[in-house]
Design a protein around this motif. Structure first.
Motif, mmCIF file in Angstrom:
data_model
loop_
_atom_site.group_PDB
_atom_site.id
_atom_site.type_symbol
_atom_site.label_atom_id
_atom_site.label_comp_id
_atom_site.label_asym_id
_atom_site.label_seq_id
_atom_site.Cartn_x
_atom_site.Cartn_y
_atom_site.Cartn_z
ATOM 1 N N ASP A 158 35.970 89.130 14.750
ATOM 2 C CA ASP A 158 34.719 88.825 14.043
ATOM 3 C C ASP A 158 33.580 88.506 15.005
ATOM 4 O OD1 ASP A 158 35.545 86.356 14.982
ATOM 5 O OD2 ASP A 158 35.132 85.288 13.097
ATOM 6 N N PHE A 159 33.598 89.084 16.209
ATOM 7 C CA PHE A 159 32.590 88.721 17.203
ATOM 8 C C PHE A 159 31.176 89.047 16.744
ATOM 9 C CE2 PHE A 159 33.073 93.179 18.189
ATOM 10 C CZ PHE A 159 31.902 93.579 18.804
ATOM 11 N N MET A 160 30.994 90.090 15.954
ATOM 12 C CA MET A 160 29.641 90.420 15.500
ATOM 13 C C MET A 160 29.143 89.416 14.466
ATOM 14 S SD MET A 160 29.517 94.599 15.559
ATOM 15 C CE MET A 160 31.217 95.048 15.248
ATOM 16 N N THR A 161 30.043 88.924 13.621
ATOM 17 C CA THR A 161 29.664 87.877 12.675
ATOM 18 C C THR A 161 29.218 86.626 13.420
ATOM 19 O OG1 THR A 161 31.160 88.711 10.974
ATOM 20 C CG2 THR A 161 30.491 86.404 10.798
ATOM 21 N N ALA A 162 29.932 86.269 14.490
ATOM 22 C CA ALA A 162 29.549 85.098 15.279
ATOM 23 C C ALA A 162 28.171 85.275 15.901
ATOM 24 C CB ALA A 162 30.594 84.836 16.359
ATOM 25 N N GLN A 163 27.857 86.494 16.346
ATOM 26 C CA GLN A 163 26.532 86.752 16.908
ATOM 27 C C GLN A 163 25.449 86.539 15.863
ATOM 28 O OE1 GLN A 163 25.585 87.738 20.146
ATOM 29 N NE2 GLN A 163 27.677 87.172 20.674
ATOM 30 N N ALA A 164 25.672 87.025 14.650
ATOM 31 C CA ALA A 164 24.681 86.886 13.586
ATOM 32 C C ALA A 164 24.578 85.457 13.081
ATOM 33 C CB ALA A 164 25.034 87.827 12.427
ATOM 34 N N ARG A 165 25.702 84.804 12.946
ATOM 35 C CA ARG A 165 25.734 83.466 12.359
ATOM 36 C C ARG A 165 25.302 82.382 13.335
ATOM 37 N NH1 ARG A 165 31.271 82.775 11.678
ATOM 38 N NH2 ARG A 165 31.225 81.860 13.766
ATOM 39 N N ASP A 166 25.700 82.510 14.608
ATOM 40 C CA ASP A 166 25.502 81.432 15.570
ATOM 41 C C ASP A 166 24.433 81.724 16.617
ATOM 42 O OD1 ASP A 166 27.624 80.170 14.282
ATOM 43 O OD2 ASP A 166 29.116 80.952 15.681
ATOM 44 N N ILE A 167 24.528 82.881 17.273
ATOM 45 C CA ILE A 167 23.678 83.136 18.434
ATOM 46 C C ILE A 167 22.229 83.415 18.039
ATOM 47 C CG2 ILE A 167 23.322 84.575 20.474
ATOM 48 C CD1 ILE A 167 25.749 82.688 20.565
ATOM 49 N N LEU A 168 22.004 84.281 17.052
ATOM 50 C CA LEU A 168 20.627 84.593 16.684
ATOM 51 C C LEU A 168 19.857 83.360 16.213
ATOM 52 C CD1 LEU A 168 20.405 88.089 14.949
ATOM 53 C CD2 LEU A 168 19.096 87.257 16.895
ATOM 54 N N PRO A 169 20.373 82.554 15.294
ATOM 55 C CA PRO A 169 19.631 81.351 14.903
ATOM 56 C C PRO A 169 19.393 80.395 16.080
ATOM 57 C CG PRO A 169 21.321 81.843 13.282
ATOM 58 C CD PRO A 169 21.591 82.741 14.458
ATOM 59 N N ALA A 170 20.385 80.263 16.966
ATOM 60 C CA ALA A 170 20.206 79.390 18.127
ATOM 61 C C ALA A 170 19.129 79.935 19.058
ATOM 62 C CB ALA A 170 21.530 79.245 18.881
ATOM 63 N N LEU A 171 19.073 81.262 19.217
ATOM 64 C CA LEU A 171 18.032 81.862 20.049
ATOM 65 C C LEU A 171 16.657 81.615 19.441
ATOM 66 C CD1 LEU A 171 17.224 83.719 22.436
ATOM 67 C CD2 LEU A 171 17.545 85.659 20.879
ATOM 68 N N PHE A 172 16.524 81.805 18.138
ATOM 69 C CA PHE A 172 15.234 81.578 17.492
ATOM 70 C C PHE A 172 14.810 80.119 17.623
ATOM 71 C CE2 PHE A 172 16.452 85.215 14.388
ATOM 72 C CZ PHE A 172 16.122 86.149 15.351
ATOM 73 N N ASP A 173 15.763 79.188 17.479
ATOM 74 C CA ASP A 173 15.443 77.771 17.665
ATOM 75 C C ASP A 173 14.969 77.505 19.090
ATOM 76 O OD1 ASP A 173 16.105 77.170 15.052
ATOM 77 O OD2 ASP A 173 18.119 76.435 15.538
#
Length: 276
Positions: free
Chosen positions: A93-108
């Motif tokens: 599920d690495f792509m789900t983790a990118q969408a769920r965790d990394i993108l919001p953290a990057l925007f923050d």
């Protein structure tokens, strides 16, 4: 380690705190078309072996066409971002983790607030297209719209077979040397992507059922000559997201922004204009 040398424009870096799926990360990113001022942002999500440098000039050209600012970044393990440790395997599920965790953290971390996110467009290619779909599904009120280019919704035989062939090329030709221009740790980038796609458990990966919550305008693009996926990918998207619009490009392989940039830019510009 070799650093990418294909572009004279320097990248910036931002530190992300630990998330549910990753430890602290250093992310390479770059703004493009900053002359657009306060215009909406288009965020570009690269393919499985992509990076900031590998996009080359296409994000700038598209953003100029759309009148938007652009944000390009290298996912963890790629480009000049924190490399994957060589004994770490990406989970199914690495792509789900990118969408769920990394993108919001990057925007923050980049101080992109909710008002800006609601005006934002995601433009993703290949694995990045899948992450685009997952983000749109997870955060249905946080985007103006999304464009998924040659996305993967489930694992197809053609995808796995082509990825296996790419591994052979990587280990027997100059492909490794060519890719090293775009990644600080090229083996980290290549095997992170290759190992998970060739993992037998990944054959069961399927995100079609997760797309039902997508409410934003959605454009899905596929080339007829794509050797990493068939039209079944975007046809499945259309079945799950009734309002999705499809574009099927002739004489185009897996990378429409390189194979058919004029046709792709025209399709995206027309789609965005209709939403506006």
């Amino acid at each position: 380690m070799q650093n990418p040398t294909t572009t004279a424009v320097a990248s910036d870096f931002v530190e992300l705190a630990a998330t549910a799926s990753h430890g602290p990360l250093r992310i390479e990113y770059r703004w493009v078309n900053e002359a657009a001022g306060t215009a909406p942002i288009a965020v570009f999500l690269h393919e499985g072996l992509g990076s900031v440098a590998m996009w080359r000039d296409w994000p700038q050209a598209l953003c100029e066409r759309l009148g938007m600012r652009g944000l390009v970044y290298s996912r963890p393990g790629y480009g000049l971002s924190t490399p994957r440790e060589h004994d770490v395997k990406w989970p199914v599920d690495f792509m789900t983790a990118q969408a769920r965790d990394i993108l919001p953290a990057l925007f923050d971390a980049l101080d992109i607030g909710m008002h800006e996110r609601k005006r934002m467009w995601l433009v993703g290619h290949s694995d990045g297209g899948s992450i685009t779909l997952l983000y749109a599904a997870l955060y249905p009120d946080a985007l103006a719209g999304a464009v998924a280019i040659a996305p993967h919704v489930f694992a197809e035989d053609i995808s796995v077979e082509s990825i296996a062939q790419t591994k052979q090329l990587y280990e027997t030709t100059d492909l490794r040397s060519k890719l090293s221009r775009y990644h600080a740790d090229v083996d980290s980038a290549f095997y992170g992507w290759n190992d998970i796609w060739l993992n037998p458990a990944f054959r069961e990966w399927n995100i079609a059922g997760e797309l039902d919550t997508i409410r934003q305008p959605l454009l899905a693009v596929q080339g007829h000559d794509d050797n990493y996926g068939t039209m079944a990918q975007i046809d499945t998207i259309s079945e799950r997201v009734a309002h999705a619009q499809l574009v099927k490009l002739d004489a185009c392989g897996h990378s429409p922004h390189r194979d058919a940039p004029d046709a792709l830019n025209e399709a995206i510009a027309a789609f965005v204009a209709r939403q506006r």
